[in-house]
Design an enzyme around this catalytic site. Structure first.
Site, PDB file in Angstrom:
ATOM      1  CB  SER A  28      28.770   4.084 -62.902  1.00  0.00           C
ATOM      2  OG  SER A  28      28.459   2.726 -63.070  1.00  0.00           O
ATOM      3  CE1 TYR A  49      23.049   6.074 -62.785  1.00  0.00           C
ATOM      4  CE2 TYR A  49      24.066   4.065 -63.619  1.00  0.00           C
ATOM      5  CZ  TYR A  49      24.011   5.080 -62.680  1.00  0.00           C
ATOM      6  OH  TYR A  49      24.919   5.099 -61.649  1.00  0.00           O
ATOM      7  CE  LYS A  91      26.044   8.199 -62.460  1.00  0.00           C
ATOM      8  NZ  LYS A  91      26.010   9.269 -61.448  1.00  0.00           N
TER       9      LYS A  91
HETATM   10  P1  NAD Z   1      20.930   7.450 -53.724  1.00  0.00           P
HETATM   11  O1  NAD Z   1      19.718   7.541 -54.568  1.00  0.00           O
HETATM   12  O2  NAD Z   1      20.834   6.715 -52.429  1.00  0.00           O
HETATM   13  O3  NAD Z   1      21.507   8.912 -53.429  1.00  0.00           O
HETATM   14  C1  NAD Z   1      21.372   9.986 -54.317  1.00  0.00           C
HETATM   15  C2  NAD Z   1      20.849  11.177 -53.527  1.00  0.00           C
HETATM   16  O4  NAD Z   1      20.728  12.295 -54.411  1.00  0.00           O
HETATM   17  C3  NAD Z   1      19.468  10.936 -52.925  1.00  0.00           C
HETATM   18  O5  NAD Z   1      19.489  11.308 -51.551  1.00  0.00           O
HETATM   19  C4  NAD Z   1      18.548  11.843 -53.725  1.00  0.00           C
HETATM   20  O6  NAD Z   1      17.449  12.314 -52.964  1.00  0.00           O
HETATM   21  C5  NAD Z   1      19.501  12.940 -54.155  1.00  0.00           C
HETATM   22  N1  NAD Z   1      19.109  13.630 -55.406  1.00  0.00           N
HETATM   23  C6  NAD Z   1      18.768  13.061 -56.585  1.00  0.00           C
HETATM   24  N2  NAD Z   1      18.497  14.024 -57.494  1.00  0.00           N
HETATM   25  C7  NAD Z   1      18.695  15.220 -56.879  1.00  0.00           C
HETATM   26  C8  NAD Z   1      18.590  16.570 -57.289  1.00  0.00           C
HETATM   27  N3  NAD Z   1      18.209  16.904 -58.526  1.00  0.00           N
HETATM   28  N4  NAD Z   1      18.875  17.543 -56.397  1.00  0.00           N
HETATM   29  C9  NAD Z   1      19.258  17.232 -55.135  1.00  0.00           C
HETATM   30  N5  NAD Z   1      19.370  15.972 -54.686  1.00  0.00           N
HETATM   31  C10 NAD Z   1      19.097  14.973 -55.552  1.00  0.00           C
HETATM   32  O7  NAD Z   1      22.090   6.815 -54.627  1.00  0.00           O
HETATM   33  P2  NAD Z   1      23.540   6.282 -54.216  1.00  0.00           P
HETATM   34  O8  NAD Z   1      23.547   4.805 -54.381  1.00  0.00           O
HETATM   35  O9  NAD Z   1      23.981   6.880 -52.945  1.00  0.00           O
HETATM   36  O10 NAD Z   1      24.385   6.875 -55.431  1.00  0.00           O
HETATM   37  C11 NAD Z   1      25.038   8.124 -55.370  1.00  0.00           C
HETATM   38  C12 NAD Z   1      25.663   8.439 -56.698  1.00  0.00           C
HETATM   39  O11 NAD Z   1      26.552   7.379 -57.061  1.00  0.00           O
HETATM   40  C13 NAD Z   1      24.663   8.547 -57.853  1.00  0.00           C
HETATM   41  O12 NAD Z   1      25.066   9.592 -58.714  1.00  0.00           O
HETATM   42  C14 NAD Z   1      24.771   7.200 -58.544  1.00  0.00           C
HETATM   43  O13 NAD Z   1      24.419   7.279 -59.896  1.00  0.00           O
HETATM   44  C15 NAD Z   1      26.248   6.888 -58.360  1.00  0.00           C
HETATM   45  N6  NAD Z   1      26.543   5.451 -58.431  1.00  0.00           N
HETATM   46  C16 NAD Z   1      25.889   4.576 -57.602  1.00  0.00           C
HETATM   47  C17 NAD Z   1      26.144   3.208 -57.704  1.00  0.00           C
HETATM   48  C18 NAD Z   1      25.410   2.226 -56.814  1.00  0.00           C
HETATM   49  O14 NAD Z   1      25.436   1.019 -57.130  1.00  0.00           O
HETATM   50  N7  NAD Z   1      24.782   2.648 -55.714  1.00  0.00           N
HETATM   51  C19 NAD Z   1      27.083   2.722 -58.633  1.00  0.00           C
HETATM   52  C20 NAD Z   1      27.751   3.637 -59.454  1.00  0.00           C
HETATM   53  C21 NAD Z   1      27.467   5.008 -59.340  1.00  0.00           C
HETATM   54  N1  UFG Z   2      21.276 -10.294 -59.879  1.00  0.00           N
HETATM   55  C1  UFG Z   2      20.503 -11.430 -59.689  1.00  0.00           C
HETATM   56  N2  UFG Z   2      19.274 -11.273 -59.100  1.00  0.00           N
HETATM   57  C2  UFG Z   2      18.792 -10.064 -58.687  1.00  0.00           C
HETATM   58  C3  UFG Z   2      19.603  -8.911 -58.892  1.00  0.00           C
HETATM   59  C4  UFG Z   2      20.838  -9.063 -59.496  1.00  0.00           C
HETATM   60  O1  UFG Z   2      20.896 -12.529 -60.043  1.00  0.00           O
HETATM   61  O2  UFG Z   2      17.657  -9.986 -58.183  1.00  0.00           O
HETATM   62  C5  UFG Z   2      22.622 -10.458 -60.480  1.00  0.00           C
HETATM   63  C6  UFG Z   2      22.817  -9.693 -61.782  1.00  0.00           C
HETATM   64  O3  UFG Z   2      22.385 -10.463 -62.868  1.00  0.00           O
HETATM   65  C7  UFG Z   2      24.327  -9.442 -61.751  1.00  0.00           C
HETATM   66  C8  UFG Z   2      24.643  -9.289 -60.254  1.00  0.00           C
HETATM   67  O4  UFG Z   2      23.554  -9.907 -59.585  1.00  0.00           O
HETATM   68  O5  UFG Z   2      25.014 -10.570 -62.235  1.00  0.00           O
HETATM   69  C9  UFG Z   2      24.761  -7.843 -59.795  1.00  0.00           C
HETATM   70  O6  UFG Z   2      23.590  -7.126 -60.192  1.00  0.00           O
HETATM   71  P1  UFG Z   2      23.252  -5.678 -59.602  1.00  0.00           P
HETATM   72  O7  UFG Z   2      21.939  -5.256 -60.183  1.00  0.00           O
HETATM   73  O8  UFG Z   2      23.373  -5.677 -58.121  1.00  0.00           O
HETATM   74  O9  UFG Z   2      24.444  -4.780 -60.148  1.00  0.00           O
HETATM   75  P2  UFG Z   2      24.922  -4.484 -61.633  1.00  0.00           P
HETATM   76  O10 UFG Z   2      26.333  -4.971 -61.735  1.00  0.00           O
HETATM   77  O11 UFG Z   2      23.977  -4.984 -62.633  1.00  0.00           O
HETATM   78  O12 UFG Z   2      24.809  -2.899 -61.694  1.00  0.00           O
HETATM   79  C10 UFG Z   2      25.492  -2.051 -60.776  1.00  0.00           C
HETATM   80  C11 UFG Z   2      24.692  -0.774 -60.541  1.00  0.00           C
HETATM   81  C12 UFG Z   2      24.613   0.043 -61.796  1.00  0.00           C
HETATM   82  C13 UFG Z   2      25.975   0.275 -62.354  1.00  0.00           C
HETATM   83  C14 UFG Z   2      26.710  -1.045 -62.521  1.00  0.00           C
HETATM   84  C15 UFG Z   2      28.129  -0.859 -62.972  1.00  0.00           C
HETATM   85  O13 UFG Z   2      23.387  -1.083 -60.117  1.00  0.00           O
HETATM   86  O14 UFG Z   2      24.053   1.291 -61.491  1.00  0.00           O
HETATM   87  O15 UFG Z   2      26.730  -1.744 -61.272  1.00  0.00           O
HETATM   88  O16 UFG Z   2      28.782  -0.036 -62.070  1.00  0.00           O
HETATM   89  F1  UFG Z   2      25.871   0.874 -63.564  1.00  0.00           F
END
Ligand code: NAD
Ligand code: UFG
Length: 338
Positions: free
Chosen positions: A124, A149, A153
Site C-alpha cells: 500500500s 495496518y 504492510k
Molecule cells: P478485501 O477485504 O475485499 O479482500 C481480502 C480478502 O482476503 C477477503 O475476501 C477476505 O475474506 C480474505 N482473507 C482475509 N484474511 C484471510 C485469511 N487469513 N485467510 C484467507 N483469506 C483471508 O480487501 P481488498 O480491498 O480486496 O484488498 C486486498 C488486499 O489489498 C489487502 O491485502 C489490502 O490490505 C490491500 N490493499 C487494499 C487497498 C484498498 O484500498 N482496498 C489499498 C492498499 C492495499
Molecule cells: N474522506 C472523507 N469522508 C469520508 C471518508 C474519507 O472526507 O467519509 C476523505 C479522507 O479524509 C481522505 C480521502 O477522503 O482525504 C480518502 O480517504 P479514504 O479513507 O478513502 O482513503 P485513504 O487515502 O485514507 O486510505 C486508503 C486506504 C488505506 C491505505 C491508504 C494509502 O483505505 O488502506 O489509502 O494507500 F493505507
C-alpha cells in the site's frame, strides 16, 4: 500450471481473477470468507465463463495450504488475503499482526516447501508515511507508518525482501496500491463493505442510494486547491490488469521490486463528489466536518516504474470510476446479499 490467488473473493481479488482468466491464466482461489461472500465466486464464474478450483481455507492453516499445492501445480501466488481497516487495526493490533504477518509467513513457508518461489504482494502507498512529498516514487524511504495496518504492510515488505536475500530463486513484486475505487463495468462485481464504509467512494455511493444520509468531508483547510484531501484514485480494473502484468514479470525475473500502482494524478474529496454527481446525475449531500486524525493533505504516485518495468499504465478516468461504482451500487443495493 496455475496462479494461486489468496483473498480472491475480495474486492480487488475478484476483479483480478477476471483479468487473469481473460489473459489466459489458470487460477486457483483460496479465501476464508472473513470479508467476502461465496456469491462473488459465482459472479466471477458467470462473467468469465470459466471454472476454477476454490478452497475455503485460512492462509494461517499450513496443512490446508499444503493440500492446495499438492492438488494443483502452482507457478506463482498473488497474495491479497489480509485485513485492511486502518481504524480497526488500532483497536485489535494482534489480530492484524497474526492475520497479515503470521499468515504471510505461513504462506511463504508452504510455498518454499512446495518449490513455488514467486509472489506478488498487495502492499500500500501507506508505507511511504506522511513525510515524503508527492509524487511518491519507489526510491523514497518507507516505514514511517502510523498504525498497525500500515506496519503489517511495511513488515511484510521486509520479510519478502529478506527471503530474496536468503535465496536468489525467489521472485517478489511488492505492489504499492494508491486508492482503488470503481467496479467491473458489468456492474456484477464490486466493493461490498461490511457496515458503515470507512473509505470515501463507498460512502459517496451509499449516500447517493439513500442508505446513508450525508457525506462528512473530513476537513476543508488542507493545503490543496480546494482545501480537501487529495488522493490518487485508481480504477480497480486497471489495478487488476496491473497484477496480470506483474505475474508476467515475476515469471521471468528473480529478486525483489517495489512498484507503485496509481494514475499519477490527484483528485480532492470535492472533485470526486462533483465527478460522481456529474457522471451519474444523482445527488450527494455533504457537510464539512473536522479533519480525520492521521490523514495527510496530498498523496499521489509517480507511476513511471510500472510503465517501464511492467509496461502498464492506468487507462480509465475518474468518470469511468464514478459511473462503474454507481452501476454496481444501483444494481446491487445490498451488495452480494442481493
Ligand atoms: P478485501 O477485504 O475485499 O479482500 C481480502 C480478502 O482476503 C477477503 O475476501 C477476505 O475474506 C480474505 N482473507 C482475509 N484474511 C484471510 C485469511 N487469513 N485467510 C484467507 N483469506 C483471508 O480487501 P481488498 O480491498 O480486496 O484488498 C486486498 C488486499 O489489498 C489487502 O491485502 C489490502 O490490505 C490491500 N490493499 C487494499 C487497498 C484498498 O484500498 N482496498 C489499498 C492498499 C492495499
Ligand atoms: N474522506 C472523507 N469522508 C469520508 C471518508 C474519507 O472526507 O467519509 C476523505 C479522507 O479524509 C481522505 C480521502 O477522503 O482525504 C480518502 O480517504 P479514504 O479513507 O478513502 O482513503 P485513504 O487515502 O485514507 O486510505 C486508503 C486506504 C488505506 C491505505 C491508504 C494509502 O483505505 O488502506 O489509502 O494507500 F493505507
Amino acid at each position: 500450471m496455475a496462479i494461486l490467488i489468496t483473498g480472491g473473493c475480495g474486492y480487488i481479488g475478484s476483479h483480478t481473477c477476471i483479468e487473469m482468466l481473460k489473459a489466459g491464466y489458470e487460477i486457483v482461489v483460496v479465501d476464508n470468507y472473513y470479508n467476502s461472500k461465496p456469491e462473488a465466486l459465482n459472479r466471477i464464474k458467470e462473467l468469465s465463463g470459466k471454472e476454477f478450483p476454490f478452497y475455503e481455507c485460512d492462509i494461517r492453516d499450513a496443512e490446508g495450504l499444503r493440500r492446495v499445492f499438492r492438488e494443483n501445480t502452482i507457478e506463482a501466488v498473488i497474495h491479497f488475503a489480509g485485513l485492511k481497516a486502518v481504524g480497526e487495526s488500532v483497536q485489535i493490533p494482534l489480530t492484524y499482526y497474526d492475520n497479515n504477518v503470521s499468515g504471510t509467513v505461513v504462506l511463504c513457508q508452504v510455498m518454499a516447501e512446495m518449490g513455488c518461489k514467486r509472489i506478488i504482494f498487495s502492499s500500500s502507498a501507506t508505507v511511504y508515511g506522511s513525510e515524503n512529498p508527492s509524487p511518491l516514487n519507489e526510491t523514497m524511504p518507507v516505514g514511517a507508518v502510523t498504525n498497525p495496518y500500515g506496519r503489517t504492510k511495511f513488515m511484510i515488505e521486509g520479510i519478502l525482501s529478506d527471503l530474496c536475500v536468503s535465496d536468489p530463486d525467489w521472485s517478489v513484486v511488492l505492489l504499492r496500491y494508491f486508492n482503488p475505487i470503481g467496479a467491473h463495468e458489468s456492474g456484477h462485481i464490486g466493493e461490498d463493505p461490511n457496515g458503515i464504509p470507512n473509505n470515501l467512494m463507498p460512502y459517496i455511493s451509499q449516500v447517493a442510494i439513500g442508505k446513508l444520509k450525508q457525506l462528512s468531508v473530513f476537513g476543508n483547510d488542507y493545503n490543496t486547491h480546494d482545501g480537501t484531501g487529495v488522493r490518487d484514485y485508481i480504477h480497480v480494473v486497471d489495478l487488476a490488469v496491473g497484477h496480470v502484468k506483474a505475474v508476467d514479470y515475476a515469471l521471468g525475473h528473480t529478486g525483489v521490486e517495489a512498484i507503485n500502482l496509481g494514475t499519477g494524478v490527484g483528485y480532492s474529496v470535492l472533485d470526486l463528489v462533483n465527478a460522481f454527481i456529474a457522471a451519474n446525475g444523482v445527488d450527494v449531500p455533504y457537510v464539512i466536518a473536522p479533519r480525520r486524525s492521521g490523514d495527510v493533505d496530498t498523496c499521489y504516485s509517480d507511476p513511471t516504474k510500472a510503465a517501464e518495468l511492467l509496461g502498464w499504465k492506468a487507462e480509465k478516468n475518474v468518470e469511468d470510476m464514478c459511473r462503474d461504482t454507481w452501476r454496481w451500487q444501483s444494481q446491487n443495493p445490498k451488495g452480494y446479499n442481493k
